[in-house]
Motif scaffolding. Structure first.
Motif, PDB file in Angstrom:
ATOM      1  N   THR A  21       0.839  -1.189   0.000  1.00 29.24           N
ATOM      2  CA  THR A  21       0.000   0.000   0.000  1.00 29.24           C
ATOM      3  C   THR A  21       0.873   1.236   0.000  1.00 29.24           C
ATOM      4  O   THR A  21       1.737   1.392   0.849  1.00 29.24           O
ATOM      5  N   THR A  22       0.671   2.081  -0.963  1.00 32.25           N
ATOM      6  CA  THR A  22       1.438   3.317  -1.028  1.00 32.25           C
ATOM      7  C   THR A  22       0.491   4.469  -1.301  1.00 32.25           C
ATOM      8  O   THR A  22      -0.600   4.283  -1.842  1.00 32.25           O
ATOM      9  N   ILE A  23       0.921   5.650  -0.915  1.00 33.55           N
ATOM     10  CA  ILE A  23       0.123   6.856  -1.139  1.00 33.55           C
ATOM     11  C   ILE A  23       0.969   7.832  -1.938  1.00 33.55           C
ATOM     12  O   ILE A  23       2.059   8.210  -1.513  1.00 33.55           O
ATOM     13  N   ARG A  24       0.475   8.244  -3.098  1.00 30.46           N
ATOM     14  CA  ARG A  24       1.214   9.178  -3.941  1.00 30.46           C
ATOM     15  C   ARG A  24       0.971  10.606  -3.485  1.00 30.46           C
ATOM     16  O   ARG A  24      -0.168  10.990  -3.203  1.00 30.46           O
ATOM     17  N   LYS A  25       2.035  11.373  -3.432  1.00 34.40           N
ATOM     18  CA  LYS A  25       1.888  12.765  -3.035  1.00 34.40           C
ATOM     19  C   LYS A  25       1.186  13.536  -4.146  1.00 34.40           C
ATOM     20  O   LYS A  25       1.565  13.440  -5.317  1.00 34.40           O
ATOM     21  N   SER A  26       0.183  14.299  -3.783  1.00 30.15           N
ATOM     22  CA  SER A  26      -0.559  15.080  -4.774  1.00 30.15           C
ATOM     23  C   SER A  26      -1.138  16.309  -4.101  1.00 30.15           C
ATOM     24  O   SER A  26      -1.086  16.448  -2.877  1.00 30.15           O
ATOM     25  N   SER A  27      -1.708  17.177  -4.902  1.00 29.30           N
ATOM     26  CA  SER A  27      -2.496  18.270  -4.349  1.00 29.30           C
ATOM     27  C   SER A  27      -3.754  17.693  -3.714  1.00 29.30           C
ATOM     28  O   SER A  27      -4.146  16.558  -3.989  1.00 29.30           O
ATOM     29  N   VAL A  28      -4.378  18.491  -2.859  1.00 32.10           N
ATOM     30  CA  VAL A  28      -5.639  18.091  -2.240  1.00 32.10           C
ATOM     31  C   VAL A  28      -6.664  19.169  -2.551  1.00 32.10           C
ATOM     32  O   VAL A  28      -6.401  20.360  -2.336  1.00 32.10           O
TER      33      VAL A  28
END
Lengths: 352, 185
Positions: free
Chosen positions: A288-295
């Protein structure tokens, strides 16, 4: 491909910086049900019913590599991506297999590859998610109980078109002649709808309406949208987050802008989710990974917005019109739920 | 500091979408006007006059029906009044949603790419989920335009390794009519 800038200048007012707010606000990402409007969500409390998905494992010749990785394994992985997301608790489990071949409000959250209907008559439609929610308290749930709130999701079915070439081991030129679409990419997006999420204007988000051949991991925006849904938030967050709020108005007239897409973009390389979950994987990699992005979030009819789920960081705030690639039609449920005809796009992108 | 996003930023967005040939709304692949015309039995310009939602006889599915007054036929021989069936809607205290499906309001004008519904005899369905629905709007300059709301998508041609423009974009009504008639020949 954006439209030519036009009309009035936009004055953007930043109301607070990374201040945790007690005032609830709807994330742009949620599906909404009237009256209210209320955010669509499952009731995971003890007052609700157990939420399970049930797969009909029957497949047609349009799905390849099922012998290597089965469709059931793909769906398990796609659900796992959401269920194990940080800062949320969603007790969704796999139920017994089903032999149903049609979407229905029947208490079975069906995953189907051989269902047909108007949606499956062209190769352009890959999948649809049909969710049923309550418009009032006390509606029958099909589980021997009654709904507890407006917007409670009672049933959700995901139907994959039997007319589209799909692969269980990755996509290649999805949508092109001779190409295949990655089943897990499509399933993960559809499960976002299953959970009550609408489309996002953040390009890197899983819930962005346009996807590349392979996108199987969530972004900051997806996690923030999910954690903003009442009843989904974990009692103890893995990564602490805060909120930014403010108001978007037209300069001069000082009238509010409804439906502006406002997003927070980090100005640093910090990534607390990476420290917790490891580096972002490539397509098909385990974990499980979370990609950095705008919110992102959307402004309400009074022009206010609240972007929630932001890890401690430094951000630039941008307000932009949804005038392509995401448009009003991609989020059509939002203006109607807010009593508006459409989101406003008669302003230019501004950032602070 | 206030800045206006310039061409460079737009290019970044375009490039970010360069590999985005798949539209997930719910999940569809963009179709050109020519593809839509080919898949449609009827292409008409029409005005929505009435809309209602109801459960099916088994009380398992809600559908929304919109009656249209046909003002011009571009392909086929549709009757002057057609009823279009869409998945979802609100009825009897429940709402069924299909992401990306937009319902019409009375008075809205559209160019519709239609084919007979396979789920309900006598009803029509929109080709490509909502792609076959081009809303007709008058621009600030008075031009009459038609858009299906998913335009502006860049497509990646894997064979030629080139970025192309999705042709099913917003355009003048006259241009859309011309392309439909040409494709229908």
């Amino acid at each position: 491909m954006r439209r030519i800038r036009q009309y009035k200048w936009l004055l953007f007012l930043l109301g607070g910086v990374l201040a945790v707010l007690a005032v609830p606000a709807f994330s742009y990402l949620s599906e909404l049900t009237t009256p209210g409007p209320q955010q669509d969500r499952w009731d995971f409390s003890s007052a609700g019913f157990a939420v399970q998905w049930q797969i009909n494992p029957a497949i047609g010749s349009n799905i390849s590599n099922n012998g290597t990785v089965s469709v059931t394994q793909v769906i398990q992985a796609a659900f796992n991506t959401w269920i194990t997301a940080p800062n949320v608790t969603m007790p969704i489990t796999e139920g017994t297999q089903s032999n149903k071949t049609a979407a229905a409000f029947d208490g079975i959250n069906l995953i189907c590859f051989v269902c047909t209907g108007d949606f499956s008559k062209e190769a352009s439609t890959l999948a649809v998610t049909i969710s049923t929610s309550a418009n009032a308290v006390g509606q029958a749930t099909m589980h021997g109980s009654n709904s507890n709130f407006v917007g409670q999701i009672l049933d959700a079915d995901i139907l994959f078109s039997p007319s589209v070439a799909l692969s269980t081991t990755g996509g290649n030129n999805c949508g092109q002649s001779g190409g295949q679409c990655d089943l897990q990419t499509i399933a993960t997006h559809e499960i976002g709808h299953f959970l009550g999420l609408d489309h996002s204007g953040v390009v890197a988000a899983m819930m962005f309406p346009f996807a590349p051949d392979c996108r199987q991991t969530l972004s900051w925006d997806d996690v923030a949208g999910l954690a903003n849904i009442p009843g989904y938030t974990a009692a103890t967050p893995v990564v602490s987050t805060g909120s930014i709020s403010g108001t978007v108005t037209f300069a001069g007239a000082n009238t509010p802008v409804f439906g502006a897409h406002v997003y927070a973009g980090s100005t640093t390389t910090a990534d607390p989710y990476t420290l917790v979950f490891g580096n972002a994987s490539t397509c098909g990699a385990a974990g499980t990974t979370i990609r950095k992005s705008s919110v992102g979030a959307m402004t309400l009819p009074n022009g206010t917005y609240t972007i929630t789920g932001l890890p401690a960081d430094s951000y630039i705030i941008t307000a932009e019109p949804l005038d392509l690639p995401v448009t009003n039609d991609d989020v059509s449920g939002y203006p109607s739920a807010e009593g508006q005809s459409a989101v406003q796009t008669n302003f230019t992108t501004r950032w602070h | 500091v206030k800045l206006t996003r310039g061409p460079a930023a737009r290019l970044i967005v375009a490039l970010a979408l360069a590999t985005s040939s798949m539209l997930m709304a719910t999940t569809v692949i963009p179709m050109s006007v020519e593809d839509l015309t080919s898949a449609a039995s009827d292409v008409v310009e029409a005005r929505a006059t009435q809309s209602w939602s109801q459960w099916d006889a088994q009380h398992t599915r809600i559908s929304t029906y919109t009656r249209f007054q046909v003002t011009r036929r571009l392909k086929g021989s549709a009757p002057l009044a057609v009823v279009v069936r869409q998945m979802g809607g609100s009825a009897g205290g429940y709402t069924q949603k299909v992401a990306g499906v937009r319902y019409w309001r009375a008075g809205e004008d559209s160019v519709l790419f239609l084919r007979p519904s396979v789920e309900e005899s006598g009803m029509m369905a929109v080709v490509g989920l909502m792609q076959g629905n081009f809303k007709i709007v008058r621009s600030a300059t008075g031009e009459i335009r038609a858009t299906n709301g998913i335009s502006g998508v860049s497509t990646w041609n894997a064979a030629s390794k080139t970025i192309g423009t999705y042709s099913g974009t917003g355009m003048s009504l006259a241009e859309l009519e011309k392309r439909v008639r040409q494709a229908a020949k």
